[in-house]
Design an enzyme around this catalytic site. Structure first.
Site, PDB file in Angstrom:
ATOM      1  NE  ARG A  50      -3.464  -2.297   2.808  1.00 35.29           N
ATOM      2  CZ  ARG A  50      -4.307  -2.476   3.822  1.00 35.29           C
ATOM      3  NH1 ARG A  50      -4.376  -1.556   4.784  1.00 35.29           N
ATOM      4  NH2 ARG A  50      -5.063  -3.549   3.893  1.00 35.29           N
ATOM      5  CG  ASP A  52       1.061   6.538   3.582  1.00 35.55           C
ATOM      6  OD1 ASP A  52       0.121   5.752   3.809  1.00 35.55           O
ATOM      7  OD2 ASP A  52       2.063   6.639   4.307  1.00 35.55           O
ATOM      8  CE1 TYR A 111       7.110   1.564  -0.271  1.00 40.39           C
ATOM      9  CE2 TYR A 111       7.928  -0.402   0.844  1.00 40.39           C
ATOM     10  CZ  TYR A 111       6.877   0.366   0.369  1.00 40.39           C
ATOM     11  OH  TYR A 111       5.587  -0.083   0.533  1.00 40.39           O
ATOM     12  NE  ARG A 198       5.723   9.828   4.954  1.00 39.87           N
ATOM     13  CZ  ARG A 198       4.473  10.216   5.220  1.00 39.87           C
ATOM     14  NH1 ARG A 198       3.452   9.428   4.940  1.00 39.87           N
ATOM     15  NH2 ARG A 198       4.249  11.394   5.773  1.00 39.87           N
TER      16      ARG A 198
END
Length: 250
Positions: A50, A52, A111, A198
């Protein structure tokens, strides 16, 4: 029914995230609408991860089940035609066995986070990098990052909205390097907590700016307390890079 694996590239700027949302546009909604336009079927999109609001993807793996007889290349071309002008593209499409699942068969997700470290404002990379004007020490950031690699309780780096059953995760790798005016953070794990990447990047940036000692990253991890988090990096510098599956090999 045929299961098709789709590899999606998208600019997350105009979306509320990948997953369908009741309060705004999503990547899932756009792709499902495109599939319906091609096949007339209400196929559900399942994805490896998923994202954001504002998070991007180079190669998000997803799948849909389709009854219509169509080959993978024609399906990819047709979906892309129906996706315009949304900033989403199917860059690969292939048939998969019925027991292959984009999310549950995935064994590693990776990522990349991009920090533009320069005085001048961003133009071409606006909404695609976190702009920090103060010089960053990428080597110190990399050293501090190694405290996060391995099996840990990542409560400090977990959003309060996280729905994961456990804060314990194994981080396979986390690296920081400089490329000219950019500081690139790359990480991989079987799965991540909500906001984990993050949150880690935000704390590493504090180290890079000299506002945190390198050891404070390890101390924040050991605290197992969200209140110990120094900074949560903004979403627009984050990119989903790849999903790996057993058939992909090492």
């Amino acid at each position: 029914m045929t299961r098709f694996a789709l590899t999606l590239e998208f600019d997350g700027t105009p979306f509320m995230g990948l997953q369908r949302q009741p309060h705004g546009p999503s990547v899932q909604e756009s792709v499902e609408r495109a599939v319906h336009g091609v096949t007339g079927e209400r196929a559900a999109l399942y994805s490896a991860g998923r994202t954001d609001t504002g998070v991007h993807a180079y190669a998000m793996r997803s799948h849909v089940d389709i009854a219509k007889q169509i080959d993978a290349f024609r399906l990819m071309e047709a979906i892309n035609a129906h996706l315009r002008p949304d900033p989403i593209a199917v860059i690969a499409c292939e048939e998969k066995p019925a027991d292959w699942h984009a999310r549950f068969s995935c064994i590693e997700r990776s990522y990349q986070y991009r920090i533009a470290n320069r005085r001048a404002p961003l133009t071409l990379d606006r909404n695609r990098a976190w702009h920090l004007a103060k010089p960053l020490d990428a080597e110190a950031m990399h050293r501090a990052a190694q405290a996060l690699v391995g099996l840990h309780d990542f409560t400090t780096f977990r959003s309060v909205q996280c729905q994961s059953a456990s804060p314990v995760k194994t981080l396979d790798r986390l690296s920081v390097r400089r490329e000219g005016d950019y500081v690139i953070i790359e990480t991989a794990a079987r799965s991540f907590l909500h906001h984990q990447v993050r949150s880690m990047v935000g704390c590493l940036a504090l180290v890079g700016m000299g506002r945190w000692r390198e050891q404070q990253v390890a101390e924040a991890l050991a605290a197992q307390d969200r209140q110990a988090l120094g900074l949560n990096a903004p979403p627009h510098g984050l990119f989903f890079v790849a999903a790996r599956y057993p058939e992909d090999g090492a």
